[in-house]
Scaffold this motif. Structure first.
Motif, short mmCIF file in Angstrom:
data_model
loop_
_atom_site.label_atom_id
_atom_site.label_comp_id
_atom_site.label_asym_id
_atom_site.label_seq_id
_atom_site.Cartn_x
_atom_site.Cartn_y
_atom_site.Cartn_z
N ASN A 61 34.91 7.40 -35.42
CA ASN A 61 35.88 7.79 -36.43
C ASN A 61 35.69 6.96 -37.70
N PRO A 62 34.99 7.48 -38.71
CA PRO A 62 34.81 6.74 -39.96
C PRO A 62 35.97 6.90 -40.94
N GLU A 63 36.99 7.66 -40.54
CA GLU A 63 38.10 7.93 -41.45
C GLU A 63 39.22 6.89 -41.30
N GLU A 64 40.25 7.03 -42.15
CA GLU A 64 41.35 6.06 -42.20
C GLU A 64 42.54 6.47 -41.34
N THR A 65 42.43 7.56 -40.61
CA THR A 65 43.53 8.04 -39.79
C THR A 65 43.15 8.03 -38.32
N VAL A 66 44.17 7.90 -37.45
CA VAL A 66 43.94 7.94 -36.00
C VAL A 66 43.56 9.36 -35.59
N GLN A 67 42.53 9.47 -34.77
CA GLN A 67 42.10 10.76 -34.22
C GLN A 67 42.49 10.84 -32.74
N SER A 68 42.59 12.06 -32.22
CA SER A 68 42.87 12.26 -30.80
C SER A 68 42.01 13.41 -30.31
N TRP A 69 41.30 13.20 -29.21
CA TRP A 69 40.33 14.18 -28.70
C TRP A 69 40.68 14.60 -27.27
N HIS A 70 40.47 15.87 -27.00
CA HIS A 70 40.72 16.43 -25.68
C HIS A 70 39.50 17.23 -25.23
#
Length: 545
Positions: free
Chosen positions: A433-442
């Motif tokens: 994740n190179p972005e500034e926000t939390v990601q969530s993956w399923h």
């Protein structure tokens, strides 16, 4: 001609009867559900909205089942548009035909029904269902799923006095059709308007408890864009289960639950009898959204007092340290009578490394989201049907690379991309994740072992810090800003499986793809046959199953 009947000995008759009795006795139980999906007026934040109801309810009915049971769910679509339900975390062993996403199923047309045939094979835990098509998830249509252990399997804690479900998440006052129009016009969603607990805003629910007793709370983040934090004023939370895995029973003041995730905590009513705030607030957002319910002691007339307790004051470091503390209970049995630690995932050689990098490109002047430089385009024919009927031109097998060599955070292209994978492989998947926000993956159809997460850039040297002994296994995992998360995943489930962002705007705008887990055996042992009631659409119309 006369009819000849051979005589059968009484002993042989008895043997046959016993065999039939054993077959009937050993068959796993069935539970039947009839659901009508319709639009109705809802007021979750005090504003009238068009919501999706199931049997007139928002949230929908809860599914309660036991390991290995068969769930027969007849869904009648009373909406004026196509509809699909998916099952967040229910594995669908050998049966992606029932997954309920457009890559595997044709939508249920208005005025028609479809019967899902699911089996919670070798599964326990807390999950939820939700509408997967269009942007219906922003209108409701979701509900909880409990899968209890069989009576012969010991559970590593005493039975709770009651079992409560918390379906929480962010919410918008705009109708889902308006939100969809915003995304279709090439823009991102506005900031959410609030947080809901079980379909309602602040102080809408009271959970009753008795002094000295212990209660189970199953918490699912059913929101669209935000991580949440859960806490109960003056009470400790003992984590006992994470998406079907019994955990070490660590105690927390509050717990982060990221998009699409579910977990269970035990709460003991060991405080002075009165009312206490149950609080859910958004995480990593400005401003912070908060909503409350109440925990009420039955031997008290006391109302809520004081202010709701605040959430964590630190951000990413606090959350990532908590996530690392989620560990597997190695001695507890799972859905089968063998310890959860008997599967030594850390001693298995991985067959492949898959790196997945999220990005937020602009394509033709419109906001899109991508994985490894590919923004997914939904075809007119479900990929599973195209695969089964050998219809060419529907998807690009191999269109998404598992180890991007260029810069996937830069430009991106639009494709209906499918990643090929071999049945019974054991893969390392690294979410970057190179972005500034939390990601969530399923990942549909699979559990995976969360072996590592850290800030910065992942490299082969990162493997020296992996937990190869007692990490939690689950179906949804977060990736923190400018960070990575690594998982080990056994590819033990043949089918066409959705890999997606649980941020529903990102998913809708292309941050997803399909993993085709393939077995050349073409055997019912590896994959269930096409259902007799399969719906056909797109290029599959008129084909004979």
């Amino acid at each position: 001609m006369g009819e000849h009947r051979a005589k059968m000995s009484p002993f042989l008759v008895l043997v046959l009867v016993l065999h039939v009795f054993e077959f009937v006795k050993c068959e796993d139980a069935y539970r039947f559900f009839n659901w009508n999906v319709s639009y109705g007026d809802i007021y979750p934040l005090g504003v009238k909205q068009q919501g999706i109801l199931i049997n007139g309810q928002f949230p929908g009915p809860q599914i309660e089942s036991v390991t290995n049971e068969n769930l027969v769910i007849n869904v009648f679509n009373s909406l004026n548009e196509p509809f699909l339900l998916s099952w967040n975390g229910i594995m669908q062993r050998r049966n992606s035909w029932q997954d309920g996403v457009f890559g595997t199923n044709c939508p249920i047309p208005p005025g028609r029904n479809f019967t899902y045939n699911l089996q919670v094979k070798d599964q326990i835990g807390s999950f939820f269902y939700f509408p997967s098509l269009a942007f219906h998830k922003a209108a409701g249509g979701y509900g909880g799923i409990k899968v209890a252990s069989r009576s012969v399997i010991p559970v590593p804690f005493d039975p709770p006095a009651a079992d409560y479900t918390i379906l929480a998440g962010d919410w918008f006052k705009q109708n889902h059709t308006d939100l969809k129009a915003i995304l279709d016009s090439g823009n991102d969603l506005p900031f959410p308007d609030g947080i809901l607990i079980n379909g309602r805003g602040s102080n809408a629910f009271t959970f009753n408890v008795e002094q000295g007793k212990t209660y189970r709370f199953r918490i699912s983040n059913v929101g669209l864009t935000s991580s949440i934090n859960f806490r109960i004023q003056g009470h400790k939370l003992t984590l006992v289960e994470v998406e079907g895995t019994h955990s070490l029973q660590n105690t927390y003041d509050s717990i982060d639950v990221h998009l699409g995730q579910s977990l269970s905590v035990l709460v003991t009513a060991d405080q002075p009898p009165k009312g206490y705030y149950i609080v859910v607030s958004s995480r990593f957002t400005t401003p912070v959204l908060t909503t409350t319910s109440a925990l009420h002691y039955s031997n008290s007339a006391g109302a809520l007092d004081g202010a709701p307790p605040g959430g964590p004051t630190t951000q990413i470091d606090w959350s990532i340290n908590q996530a690392r503390s989620f560990r597997r209970n190695l001695t507890a049995s799972g859905p089968r009578p063998n310890p959860q630690g008997s599967y030594h995932y850390g001693m298995i050689n991985t067959t492949r490394t898959i790196r997945l990098v999220n990005s937020a490109p602009m394509i033709d002047g419109s906001q899109r989201y991508a994985v490894n430089g590919i923004s997914f385009v939904t075809p007119d024919t479900p990929l599973k049907l195209a695969d089964y009927f050998k219809i060419s031109g529907v998807y690009n097998l191999g269109g998404i690379q598992d180890n991007p060599t260029d810069n996937p955070t830069g430009g991106a292209s639009l494709q209906t991309a499918v990643m090929p994978a071999d049945f019974r492989g054991f893969v390392e998947v690294v979410f970057e994740n190179p972005e500034e926000t939390v990601q969530s993956w399923h990942v549909d159809g699979h559990h995976f072992f969360v072996v590592g997460m850290n800030g910065g850039q992942w490299s082969a040297a990162s493997r020296t810090g992996y937990n190869l002994r007692d990490t939690i296994s689950r179906v949804t995992v977060q990736v923190y800003p400018k960070s990575w998360t690594a998982v080990y995943m056994p590819l033990d489930n043949v089918g066409m499986w959705n890999v997606r962002s649980e941020n529903w705007a990102r998913q809708y705008l292309g941050q997803q793809f399909y993993l085709r887990v393939y077995s050349p055996a073409n055997s019912w042992r590896d994959e269930a046959p096409i259902p007799n009631n399969v719906l056909l659409c797109g290029k599959a119309v008129g084909r004979q199953p």
